[in-house]
Design a protein around this motif. Structure first.
Motif, PDB file in Angstrom:
ATOM      1  N   TYR A 157       0.844  -1.200   0.000  1.00  0.00           N
ATOM      2  CA  TYR A 157       0.000   0.000   0.000  1.00  0.00           C
ATOM      3  C   TYR A 157       0.877   1.247   0.000  1.00  0.00           C
ATOM      4  CZ  TYR A 157      -3.856  -3.122   1.176  1.00  0.00           C
ATOM      5  OH  TYR A 157      -4.785  -4.119   1.149  1.00  0.00           O
ATOM      6  N   CYS A 189      -9.773   6.732  -0.818  1.00  0.00           N
ATOM      7  CA  CYS A 189      -9.276   5.595  -0.023  1.00  0.00           C
ATOM      8  C   CYS A 189     -10.300   5.073   0.968  1.00  0.00           C
ATOM      9  CB  CYS A 189      -7.999   5.979   0.720  1.00  0.00           C
ATOM     10  SG  CYS A 189      -8.238   7.264   1.981  1.00  0.00           S
ATOM     11  N   GLN A 194      -4.648   5.111   2.829  1.00  0.00           N
ATOM     12  CA  GLN A 194      -3.725   4.438   1.926  1.00  0.00           C
ATOM     13  C   GLN A 194      -4.504   3.669   0.868  1.00  0.00           C
ATOM     14  OE1 GLN A 194      -1.444   1.540   4.180  1.00  0.00           O
ATOM     15  NE2 GLN A 194      -3.042   1.393   5.724  1.00  0.00           N
ATOM     16  N   VAL A 196      -4.012   0.703  -2.598  1.00  0.00           N
ATOM     17  CA  VAL A 196      -3.163  -0.385  -3.086  1.00  0.00           C
ATOM     18  C   VAL A 196      -2.114   0.155  -4.031  1.00  0.00           C
ATOM     19  CG1 VAL A 196      -3.133  -2.507  -4.432  1.00  0.00           C
ATOM     20  CG2 VAL A 196      -4.980  -2.107  -2.805  1.00  0.00           C
ATOM     21  N   GLY A 240      -5.155  -2.951   4.058  1.00  0.00           N
ATOM     22  CA  GLY A 240      -4.201  -2.154   4.828  1.00  0.00           C
ATOM     23  C   GLY A 240      -3.856  -2.828   6.133  1.00  0.00           C
TER      24      GLY A 240
END
Length: 373
Positions: A157, A189, A194, A196, A240
């Protein structure tokens, strides 16, 4: 012994949903880690309050808790109303209950501070497990194959460029009342902070793969049909650094060939012949812990109930075992030979064959009353 959930939140057992939520918010704010930095005792109280709220805020869990107490969620291996919760569990599930009391957010790695990144919990999985009466009576360890989403090896990530890793997007607008600041979950997101960066070709958009895993489930003695147990962390993974979901195990009781369950008690229908009722006999009967031999006294009456103490199902609330109630039924033959018919015709006027109920020969209604008392 675990503390009573109602006592932890300082509410009565008749408290409404609104009163439960209000009480939890009060306790959570009182013992919040941001308000008590480094205080392990406060952290423990914070977790206890969250565990109590998780159970009492759910009508189904609350009903089971009111009926069986903490034993409703026993069994080890992550079972429990919320005993396996950590801080991430609490904030991911109940973070919204604090409102703006602590600056409007809980960081992914901390417990407060102005960051808006949220910790995501993976979705729960549900399975149904069939148990025999013997397994319910003795408790059992089950190994179940479960297909669950797991983070694919090699998935990485990167920080979301839209929110710069905060999980929220802040906008400032000029209005006639002055500058107004608003915050919203980042749409890019989903609040993770975060996205991918790279993933295997066979993984889905979140970097997940479906794989089969064998999960060990420790089922305590005394569970009832329809009860739901929880194995923490054995649901689907979250993207994540999220928290895995839970595996919810619904109990289904399989019918027994000869035994009928009623709460913690068991019922067994025993059929004996007229000659056995007259002369007395001994019979081997089946229980959930093996076979036992019982003695039938001579002159046994149809409808007599023999109570075998502690031969029933263990109470899931720790109150000992139920009983096995043996119902004696005298079997009357439907056809007779000539000699048999002549015998009974001869005995029909015999004084020994005339009904003469005694005080101890209770009526049907008295037997039912005794059975449920």
């Amino acid at each position: 012994m675990k503390e009573d959930y109602y006592e932890i939140l300082e509410i009565s057992k008749s408290a409404s949903a609104a009163e439960i939520k209000k009480a939890y918010r009060k306790k959570a704010i009182q013992y919040h880690p941001d308000k008590n930095p480094g205080d392990h005792e406060a952290e423990g109280m914070f977790k206890k309050a969250a565990e109590a709220y998780e159970v009492l805020s759910d009508p189904n869990k609350r009903s089971r808790y009111d009926q069986f107490g903490h034993r409703a969620f026993d069994g080890g291996g992550g079972f429990g109303g919320g005993g396996g919760m950590n801080m991430d569990d609490i904030f991911s599930q109940f973070g919204d209950i604090f409102g703006g009391a602590f600056g409007g957010g809980f960081g992914g790695g901390g417990f407060g501070g102005g960051g808006g990144r949220r910790t995501v919990k993976g979705s729960n999985l549900r399975i149904r497990v069939q148990l025999s009466l013997e397994e319910i009576a003795n408790g059992v360890d089950k190994k179940i194959k479960v297909k669950r989403k797991k983070l694919a090896q090699g998935t990485t990530y990167k920080t979301c460029s839209t929110c710069n890793g905060h999980g929220q997007v802040t906008r400032i607008q000029n209005t006639i009342l002055g500058r107004m600041q608003t915050s919203a979950t980042c749409s890019a997101c989903g609040g993770l902070g975060q996205i991918v960066d790279s993933k295997p070709a066979n993984a889905d958009a979140e970097g997940m793969l479906v794989s089969e895993e064998t999960v060990s489930i420790k089922i305590p003695a005394g569970v009832v049909d329809g009860m739901q147990l929880k194995v923490s962390g054995k649901g689907n993974d979250a993207p994540g650094n999220g928290i895995p979901g839970d595996l919810l195990v619904a109990i289904e009781e399989k019918p027994h060939e000869t035994l009928q369950r009623e709460g913690d008690n068991l019922h067994y229908d025993l059929y004996i012949s007229i000659s056995e009722a007259v002369l007395g006999t001994s019979k081997e009967i089946e229980t959930v812990t093996g076979k036992v031999r019982i003695k039938i006294e001579n002159g046994a009456q149809s409808g007599k109930i023999l109570r075998l103490r502690n031969k029933g199902i263990p109470s899931i609330n720790g109150y000992g075992n139920g009983d096995l109630l043996v119902h004696v039924n005298v079997w009357t033959p439907k056809s007779l030979s000539k000699e048999q018919r002549e015998f009974f015709e001869k005995m029909s006027d015999d004084d020994h064959f005339q009904p003469k109920p005694e005080k101890e020969d209770k009526s049907f209604f008295e037997k039912v009353k005794d059975m449920f008392s």
